[in-house]
Design a protein around this motif. Structure first.
Motif, mmCIF file in Angstrom:
data_model
loop_
_atom_site.group_PDB
_atom_site.id
_atom_site.type_symbol
_atom_site.label_atom_id
_atom_site.label_comp_id
_atom_site.label_asym_id
_atom_site.label_seq_id
_atom_site.Cartn_x
_atom_site.Cartn_y
_atom_site.Cartn_z
ATOM 1 N N PRO A 120 14.934 2.513 9.016
ATOM 2 C CA PRO A 120 14.583 1.454 9.978
ATOM 3 C C PRO A 120 13.425 0.610 9.451
ATOM 4 O O PRO A 120 12.735 0.988 8.496
ATOM 5 C CB PRO A 120 14.170 2.239 11.224
ATOM 6 C CG PRO A 120 13.692 3.554 10.703
ATOM 7 C CD PRO A 120 14.528 3.845 9.487
ATOM 8 N N ALA A 121 13.220 -0.530 10.083
ATOM 9 C CA ALA A 121 12.095 -1.399 9.726
ATOM 10 C C ALA A 121 10.804 -0.598 9.730
ATOM 11 O O ALA A 121 10.585 0.242 10.600
ATOM 12 C CB ALA A 121 12.008 -2.563 10.704
ATOM 13 N N GLY A 122 9.972 -0.840 8.731
ATOM 14 C CA GLY A 122 8.687 -0.154 8.607
ATOM 15 C C GLY A 122 8.728 1.075 7.715
ATOM 16 O O GLY A 122 7.683 1.596 7.333
ATOM 17 N N THR A 123 9.913 1.555 7.341
ATOM 18 C CA THR A 123 10.028 2.721 6.467
ATOM 19 C C THR A 123 9.566 2.358 5.065
ATOM 20 O O THR A 123 9.963 1.333 4.517
ATOM 21 C CB THR A 123 11.489 3.212 6.392
ATOM 22 O OG1 THR A 123 11.947 3.513 7.701
ATOM 23 C CG2 THR A 123 11.620 4.440 5.501
ATOM 24 N N THR A 124 8.709 3.189 4.479
ATOM 25 C CA THR A 124 8.289 2.994 3.091
ATOM 26 C C THR A 124 9.352 3.586 2.184
ATOM 27 O O THR A 124 9.756 4.735 2.365
ATOM 28 C CB THR A 124 6.931 3.667 2.825
ATOM 29 O OG1 THR A 124 5.958 3.076 3.693
ATOM 30 C CG2 THR A 124 6.501 3.499 1.381
ATOM 31 N N VAL A 125 9.827 2.777 1.228
ATOM 32 C CA VAL A 125 10.866 3.231 0.301
ATOM 33 C C VAL A 125 10.418 3.002 -1.143
ATOM 34 O O VAL A 125 9.540 2.183 -1.417
ATOM 35 C CB VAL A 125 12.229 2.557 0.569
ATOM 36 C CG1 VAL A 125 12.814 3.018 1.887
ATOM 37 C CG2 VAL A 125 12.128 1.060 0.538
ATOM 38 N N PHE A 142 7.870 -0.318 -1.291
ATOM 39 C CA PHE A 142 7.870 -1.407 -0.320
ATOM 40 C C PHE A 142 8.296 -0.888 1.040
ATOM 41 O O PHE A 142 8.767 0.240 1.168
ATOM 42 C CB PHE A 142 8.771 -2.562 -0.784
ATOM 43 C CG PHE A 142 10.224 -2.192 -0.948
ATOM 44 C CD1 PHE A 142 11.139 -2.443 0.055
ATOM 45 C CD2 PHE A 142 10.662 -1.592 -2.117
ATOM 46 C CE1 PHE A 142 12.474 -2.103 -0.104
ATOM 47 C CE2 PHE A 142 11.997 -1.259 -2.286
ATOM 48 C CZ PHE A 142 12.904 -1.508 -1.274
ATOM 49 N N GLN A 143 8.109 -1.692 2.061
ATOM 50 C CA GLN A 143 8.521 -1.337 3.414
ATOM 51 C C GLN A 143 9.761 -2.142 3.797
ATOM 52 O O GLN A 143 9.869 -3.329 3.492
ATOM 53 C CB GLN A 143 7.409 -1.611 4.413
ATOM 54 C CG GLN A 143 6.277 -0.611 4.283
ATOM 55 C CD GLN A 143 5.338 -0.690 5.464
ATOM 56 O OE1 GLN A 143 5.193 -1.730 6.087
ATOM 57 N NE2 GLN A 143 4.713 0.421 5.770
ATOM 58 N N VAL A 144 10.675 -1.470 4.475
ATOM 59 C CA VAL A 144 11.872 -2.133 4.990
ATOM 60 C C VAL A 144 11.415 -3.125 6.050
ATOM 61 O O VAL A 144 10.644 -2.792 6.953
ATOM 62 C CB VAL A 144 12.855 -1.105 5.586
ATOM 63 C CG1 VAL A 144 14.059 -1.803 6.202
ATOM 64 C CG2 VAL A 144 13.289 -0.089 4.530
ATOM 65 N N GLN A 145 11.873 -4.361 5.934
ATOM 66 C CA GLN A 145 11.486 -5.421 6.856
ATOM 67 C C GLN A 145 12.441 -5.488 8.048
ATOM 68 O O GLN A 145 13.616 -5.133 7.946
ATOM 69 C CB GLN A 145 11.480 -6.764 6.131
ATOM 70 C CG GLN A 145 10.522 -6.812 4.954
ATOM 71 C CD GLN A 145 9.085 -6.611 5.382
ATOM 72 O OE1 GLN A 145 8.583 -7.307 6.254
ATOM 73 N NE2 GLN A 145 8.424 -5.631 4.776
ATOM 74 N N SER A 146 11.947 -5.968 9.174
ATOM 75 C CA SER A 146 12.767 -6.042 10.385
ATOM 76 C C SER A 146 13.957 -6.990 10.227
ATOM 77 O O SER A 146 14.985 -6.804 10.863
ATOM 78 C CB SER A 146 11.914 -6.473 11.582
ATOM 79 O OG SER A 146 11.342 -7.737 11.329
ATOM 80 N N HIS A 147 13.839 -7.971 9.351
ATOM 81 C CA HIS A 147 14.931 -8.925 9.136
ATOM 82 C C HIS A 147 15.878 -8.493 8.006
ATOM 83 O O HIS A 147 16.836 -9.201 7.715
ATOM 84 C CB HIS A 147 14.372 -10.320 8.841
ATOM 85 C CG HIS A 147 13.539 -10.362 7.595
ATOM 86 N ND1 HIS A 147 12.200 -10.046 7.607
ATOM 87 C CD2 HIS A 147 13.850 -10.651 6.320
ATOM 88 C CE1 HIS A 147 11.716 -10.149 6.377
ATOM 89 N NE2 HIS A 147 12.708 -10.512 5.570
ATOM 90 N N ASP A 148 15.635 -7.345 7.377
ATOM 91 C CA ASP A 148 16.464 -6.898 6.252
ATOM 92 C C ASP A 148 17.831 -6.460 6.749
ATOM 93 O O ASP A 148 17.934 -5.574 7.596
ATOM 94 C CB ASP A 148 15.775 -5.759 5.505
ATOM 95 C CG ASP A 148 16.403 -5.495 4.155
ATOM 96 O OD1 ASP A 148 17.644 -5.397 4.076
ATOM 97 O OD2 ASP A 148 15.647 -5.384 3.183
#
Length: 150
Positions: free
Chosen positions: A50-55, A36-42
């Protein structure tokens, strides 16, 4: 409890939530793999993630919160990683189960009349892609079908 869990692996991306399992509740066999990708609101995003990073989920953790749980209630965690030797773990109050992802497991159905089973569960993830499935053990995973990996 949740905040303490975050400190177990401070260099990884953590995500935890609470659950309440009721009678007849169960979780079918699965391996916890998820991309999944880290969301800007996480609230857990950081300089490292950071937001947008695939984890990729790498470590699963379950913290049991129900006192005096009994085997006859069902709800045991069953490790299915080895088809020939499944291992059931009866939830014990204030105990933690942790395992590497992917690892096939299930939660047995809760019996009628049992109390609610409470837990906090979640994952520690990082930005390193999963190894090929052959490096993880038996061909029990649905990771590649669900996540589009090759």
């Amino acid at each position: 409890v949740k905040q303490k869990l975050y400190t177990m692996a401070p260099d990884l991306f953590a995500g935890f939530q609470a659950a309440r399992y009721e009678k007849s509740g169960l979780i079918a066999p699965h391996d916890d793999s998820q991309i999944f990708q880290v969301q800007s609101h996480d609230e857990n995003r950081s300089q490292r993630f950071p937001a947008g990073t695939t984890v990729y989920r790498k470590i699963a953790v379950i913290c049991y919160l129900t006192k005096e749980w009994r085997e006859e209630y069902g709800g045991s965690f069953v490790d299915l990683h080895r088809q020939d030797a499944p291992q059931a773990l009866v939830p014990m109050f204030n105990s933690i189960v942790a395992f590497l992802v992917p690892r096939v497991h299930e939660v047995q159905e809760l019996s009628q009349g049992c109390p609610s089973r409470l837990s906090i569960f979640g994952w520690f993830s990082d930005d390193v892609p999963y190894l090929p499935l052959s490096k993880h053990g038996p061909e029990l995973s649905t990771m590649y079908e669900r996540n589009g990996c090759k």
